[in-house]
Write an enzyme that holds these catalytic residues in place. Structure first.
Site, PDB file in Angstrom:
ATOM      1  N   PRO A  45     -12.065  50.693 -53.135  1.00 42.09           N
ATOM      2  CA  PRO A  45     -12.986  50.669 -54.281  1.00 42.09           C
ATOM      3  C   PRO A  45     -13.370  52.088 -54.652  1.00 42.09           C
ATOM      4  CG  PRO A  45     -14.152  50.126 -52.260  1.00 42.09           C
ATOM      5  CD  PRO A  45     -12.701  50.247 -51.892  1.00 42.09           C
ATOM      6  N   MET A  46     -13.227  52.440 -55.940  1.00 39.35           N
ATOM      7  CA  MET A  46     -13.564  53.802 -56.383  1.00 39.35           C
ATOM      8  C   MET A  46     -14.385  53.715 -57.666  1.00 39.35           C
ATOM      9  SD  MET A  46      -9.993  55.857 -55.644  1.00 39.35           S
ATOM     10  CE  MET A  46      -8.907  54.479 -56.050  1.00 39.35           C
ATOM     11  N   ALA A  47     -15.591  54.276 -57.610  1.00 39.21           N
ATOM     12  CA  ALA A  47     -16.485  54.247 -58.771  1.00 39.21           C
ATOM     13  C   ALA A  47     -15.850  54.992 -59.930  1.00 39.21           C
ATOM     14  CB  ALA A  47     -17.823  54.874 -58.413  1.00 39.21           C
ATOM     15  N   GLN A 120     -17.119  44.571 -54.314  1.00 41.10           N
ATOM     16  CA  GLN A 120     -17.915  45.418 -53.424  1.00 41.10           C
ATOM     17  C   GLN A 120     -19.305  45.668 -53.989  1.00 41.10           C
ATOM     18  OE1 GLN A 120     -17.585  49.745 -52.632  1.00 41.10           O
ATOM     19  NE2 GLN A 120     -16.865  49.143 -50.600  1.00 41.10           N
ATOM     20  N   CYS A 150     -20.238  55.246 -49.369  1.00 38.51           N
ATOM     21  CA  CYS A 150     -20.358  56.200 -50.469  1.00 38.51           C
ATOM     22  C   CYS A 150     -21.283  57.355 -50.081  1.00 38.51           C
ATOM     23  CB  CYS A 150     -20.891  55.515 -51.722  1.00 38.51           C
ATOM     24  SG  CYS A 150     -21.087  56.657 -53.123  1.00 38.51           S
ATOM     25  N   LYS A 189     -17.245  48.152 -45.493  1.00 41.11           N
ATOM     26  CA  LYS A 189     -16.548  49.432 -45.452  1.00 41.11           C
ATOM     27  C   LYS A 189     -17.582  50.500 -45.116  1.00 41.11           C
ATOM     28  CE  LYS A 189     -13.496  52.481 -48.151  1.00 41.11           C
ATOM     29  NZ  LYS A 189     -14.250  53.743 -48.107  1.00 41.11           N
ATOM     30  N   ASN A 250      -8.765  53.898 -43.189  1.00 37.50           N
ATOM     31  CA  ASN A 250      -8.886  54.612 -44.459  1.00 37.50           C
ATOM     32  C   ASN A 250      -9.122  56.095 -44.182  1.00 37.50           C
ATOM     33  OD1 ASN A 250     -11.408  55.001 -46.968  1.00 37.50           O
ATOM     34  ND2 ASN A 250      -9.235  55.007 -47.335  1.00 37.50           N
ATOM     35  N   GLY A 251      -8.437  56.938 -44.961  1.00 41.83           N
ATOM     36  CA  GLY A 251      -8.643  58.370 -44.842  1.00 41.83           C
ATOM     37  C   GLY A 251      -7.352  59.135 -44.684  1.00 41.83           C
ATOM     38  N   ASP A 252      -7.028  59.998 -45.670  1.00 38.71           N
ATOM     39  CA  ASP A 252      -5.875  60.896 -45.623  1.00 38.71           C
ATOM     40  C   ASP A 252      -4.524  60.184 -45.595  1.00 38.71           C
ATOM     41  OD1 ASP A 252      -7.675  62.937 -45.656  1.00 38.71           O
ATOM     42  OD2 ASP A 252      -7.322  63.621 -43.604  1.00 38.71           O
TER      43      ASP A 252
END
Length: 418
Positions: A45-47, A120, A150, A189, A250-252
């Protein structure tokens, strides 16, 4: 100096290049409650990014089939595409519970081909979050997810997102309230903790499992890290060791090799992709192809052209449909209504400009296209600029095959690959 957590600033610090693991691959599927996610990849999920247009676009860009005559553009369900689970932008539980039904529908808009889809939410009030989770369930979402990751200052200031990582008892109350409110799968998350002195991810994952949550997703950084430094995958492994419910890493993750390496190093059940997706919307397809064949294709100029134009066209169509719905609801076109429609049109063009920087990443001479898009005032002008740019590139490619000379005007001085 203040930190601004915008997607444009979320660049990787000295990214690690992972070799292709010999054994590990992203799993073919996993289950969140009774929901099958296939393959085991998740769009983060990305705002300001993962609205319905972008989600559907990612799903279609990600389609991959290994069957005879399979084609990545064949119409298929989300479970058959390279992206197994799509998530909405994070939505304020407080706002969702207060807004009118008509406005609420706009925030929770999705289409049938987006299933399975997770909604989310963020907030800090257990009752309000429970009410909003019920709204999402009633709207037909397959999963509801709580945002505890976030790092944005305005969210943390309201004790939302990663701000809650400093109050585990309150998180426990939220888990219990939401779990009691809905029957659909409930996930969370989160980040490792507020900072390196406050690493709570293992304890938090155990609490989630004890409260009946169906899966957890860990972004392996602290709130204080923001998006800097290397994601510490060892904490994903620690969470996986601590719980029996599915763990999403999640991450990189920038490449299929990264995704496979994460699975190999952490034994996570699924991989979540975030900031690379706007620049490389084929990442899910590439992971699926790599999992199936051990190799993957890079996008061609025509792939990029079709991708950019299709996305912008979908955005224009979505705005036009919203405007048509507004007109249908209104008894007359009022001055206020006209102002609202004009604002929607401006927002559409603004979002096109926002995405132009990501979509043209890696395109030789992409800076020239970005300048044209940034100078455009209307959606049609943006589409014309895209058409002109890629037409000229195609013509240049034909010319280079004939005499191996590329017109100089197509490559701005001092710029080759953005």
């Amino acid at each position: 100096m203040k930190k601004r957590y915008t997607l444009e600033k979320k660049q990787w610090d000295d990214p690690i290049e992972h070799a292709m693991p010999e054994r590990a691959r992203v799993p073919a599927s996993f289950d969140i409650g009774g929901v099958r996610i296939a393959p085991a990849t998740v769009l983060a999920p990305m705002a300001g990014v993962t609205d319905t247009v972008f989600r559907r676009f990612i799903k279609n860009a990600s389609m991959f089939s290994t069957g005879e005559g399979g084609d990545v553009e064949t119409a298929t369900t989300n479970q058959q595409s390279g992206c197994g689970l799509i998530m909405t932008e994070f939505t304020s539980a407080d706002g969702l519970s207060r807004m009118r039904e008509t406005k609420r529908k706009r925030y929770l808009t999705y289409y049938d081909d987006e299933h399975p889809i997770s909604a989310q939410l963020f907030g800090s009030n257990p009752v309000t979050l429970a009410d909003s989770a019920r709204i999402c369930q009633d709207a037909g979402f397959d999963i509801v997810d709580l945002n505890l990751g976030c790092p944005a200052k305005r969210v943390v200031a309201c004790n939302g997102g990663s701000g809650l990582l400093r109050d585990l008892p309150l998180i426990g109350e939220i888990f219990k309230a939401v779990r009691a409110a809905v029957s659909i799968p409930f996930t969370v998350k989160f980040r490792m903790g507020w900072n390196d002195k406050n690493i709570v991810c293992v304890e938090l994952a155990k609490m989630a499992e004890d409260c009946g949550l169906n899966a957890v997703a860990l972004h392996a950084r602290t709130r204080e890290d923001g998006y800097t430094g290397q994601a510490r995958w060892e904490w994903i492994a620690a969470v996986k060791d601590a719980v029996s419910i599915p763990v999403i890493g999640n991450g990189d993750v920038r490449t299929p090799e990264d995704a496979a390496a994460m699975v190999e190093k952490t034994r996570c059940d699924a991989v979540m992709i975030g900031r690379v997706a706007p620049a490389n919307p084929w990442i899910f397809r590439q992971i699926a192809q790599y999992t199936a064949t051990g190799r993957y294709d890079s996008p061609t100029d025509q792939d990029r052209y079709r991708m950019i134009r299709d996305y912008f066209q979908k955005m224009v169509e979505e705005i036009e449909m919203e405007n048509a719905n507004e007109i249908a609801r209104a008894e007359a076109i009022t001055a206020a209504g006209q102002i609202a429609r004009e604002k929607q049109a401006r927002d559409c063009v603004g979002k096109m400009k926002q995405f132009a920087a990501w979509f043209t990443h890696g395109v030789p001479g992409g800076g020239a296209l970005r300048k044209q898009i940034f100078d455009a005032k209307k959606g049609a002008a943006v589409l014309d600029a895209v058409d002109e740019f890629f037409t000229r590139r195609a013509e240049a490619a034909v010319a280079s095959e004939e005499d191996e000379v590329v017109p100089a005007e197509l490559v701005p001085a001092g710029e080759y690959c953005d």
